[in-house]
Motif scaffolding. Structure first.
Motif, PDB file in Angstrom:
ATOM      1  N   LEU A  68       0.841  -1.200   0.000  1.00 51.39           N
ATOM      2  CA  LEU A  68       0.000   0.000   0.000  1.00 51.39           C
ATOM      3  C   LEU A  68       0.874   1.247   0.000  1.00 51.39           C
ATOM      4  CD1 LEU A  68      -2.770   1.498   0.385  1.00 51.39           C
ATOM      5  CD2 LEU A  68      -2.437   1.200   2.850  1.00 51.39           C
ATOM      6  N   VAL A  69       0.464   2.209  -0.806  1.00 55.22           N
ATOM      7  CA  VAL A  69       1.010   3.564  -0.746  1.00 55.22           C
ATOM      8  C   VAL A  69      -0.151   4.450  -0.329  1.00 55.22           C
ATOM      9  CG1 VAL A  69       2.033   5.481  -2.037  1.00 55.22           C
ATOM     10  CG2 VAL A  69       2.679   3.115  -2.582  1.00 55.22           C
ATOM     11  N   ASN A  70       0.010   5.170   0.760  1.00 53.62           N
ATOM     12  CA  ASN A  70      -1.054   6.027   1.278  1.00 53.62           C
ATOM     13  C   ASN A  70      -0.495   7.422   1.517  1.00 53.62           C
ATOM     14  OD1 ASN A  70      -3.907   6.008   2.650  1.00 53.62           O
ATOM     15  ND2 ASN A  70      -2.563   7.168   3.982  1.00 53.62           N
ATOM     16  N   GLU A  71      -1.240   8.419   1.115  1.00 56.35           N
ATOM     17  CA  GLU A  71      -0.840   9.807   1.344  1.00 56.35           C
ATOM     18  C   GLU A  71      -1.783  10.449   2.355  1.00 56.35           C
ATOM     19  OE1 GLU A  71       0.576  12.181  -2.155  1.00 56.35           O
ATOM     20  OE2 GLU A  71      -0.616  10.659  -3.204  1.00 56.35           O
ATOM     21  N   PHE A  72      -1.205  11.112   3.349  1.00 62.22           N
ATOM     22  CA  PHE A  72      -1.962  11.917   4.298  1.00 62.22           C
ATOM     23  C   PHE A  72      -1.595  13.370   4.061  1.00 62.22           C
ATOM     24  CE2 PHE A  72      -1.709   7.972   6.842  1.00 62.22           C
ATOM     25  CZ  PHE A  72      -3.055   7.813   7.108  1.00 62.22           C
ATOM     26  N   HIS A  73      -2.573  14.240   4.205  1.00 65.47           N
ATOM     27  CA  HIS A  73      -2.236  15.652   4.102  1.00 65.47           C
ATOM     28  C   HIS A  73      -3.158  16.478   4.982  1.00 65.47           C
ATOM     29  CE1 HIS A  73      -5.384  17.392   1.228  1.00 65.47           C
ATOM     30  NE2 HIS A  73      -5.767  16.157   1.477  1.00 65.47           N
TER      31      HIS A  73
END
Length: 156
Positions: A68-73
């Motif tokens: 998994l690649v997950n981005e938080f912002h």
């Protein structure tokens, strides 16, 4: 322009349960996540992940394939983090409530069955789907960062 922060996280399954940690000292929040953390320079992603898991759980792991690649912002302060998740297996150790995270960030750690996930707060949203799937790699673009909130009475 600020560069995204890079972090690594471990999906560790044992007896069909997923290992999660609570990274809020003093139980100030009831949010759970996969163990891991920020990448330090001059070490590979697997080396960083093995270090982070050891610090947070006292477990030694073998790092497997990415899943998994997950981005938080957070648009308010321009914070942006990219989390790379890897399937991992425990090679040494067992969870011990007396384990102390040297940075005193993780204070709780435990395995959750899939049916227990509905009763807790966790991030990222796709965590159960990815953890209990044999699919390749998934991608979650720009998930909003969750701000800490007070823990519910009686814990998580």
């Amino acid at each position: 322009m600020l560069s995204p922060r890079l972090a690594v996280r471990a999906l560790i399954m044992q007896e069909d349960r997923l290992l999660l940690v609570n990274a809020f000292p003093g139980e100030v929040d009831d949010l759970w996540c996969a163990p891991g953390g920020g990448v330090e320079k001059n070490a590979s992603l697997p080396e960083n992940l093995a270090r982070e898991v050891w610090e947070e759980t006292g477990l030694r792991i073998a790092v497997g394939a990415p899943c998994l690649v997950n981005e938080f912002h957070n648009p308010e302060d321009r914070f942006h983090q990219v989390d790379l998740y890897f399937r991992c297996t425990i090679t040494e150790g067992a969870l011990d409530d007396s384990w102390q995270d040297p940075e005193a960030i993780v204070t709780r750690r435990r395995f959750f069955a899939r049916n227990e996930m509905a009763g807790i707060r966790f991030k990222p949203d796709s965590l159960p789907e990815v953890a209990w799937s044999a699919a390749g790699i998934s991608y979650d673009p720009l998930e909003l960062l969750v701000k800490p909130r007070q823990a519910r009475k009686g814990g998580a």
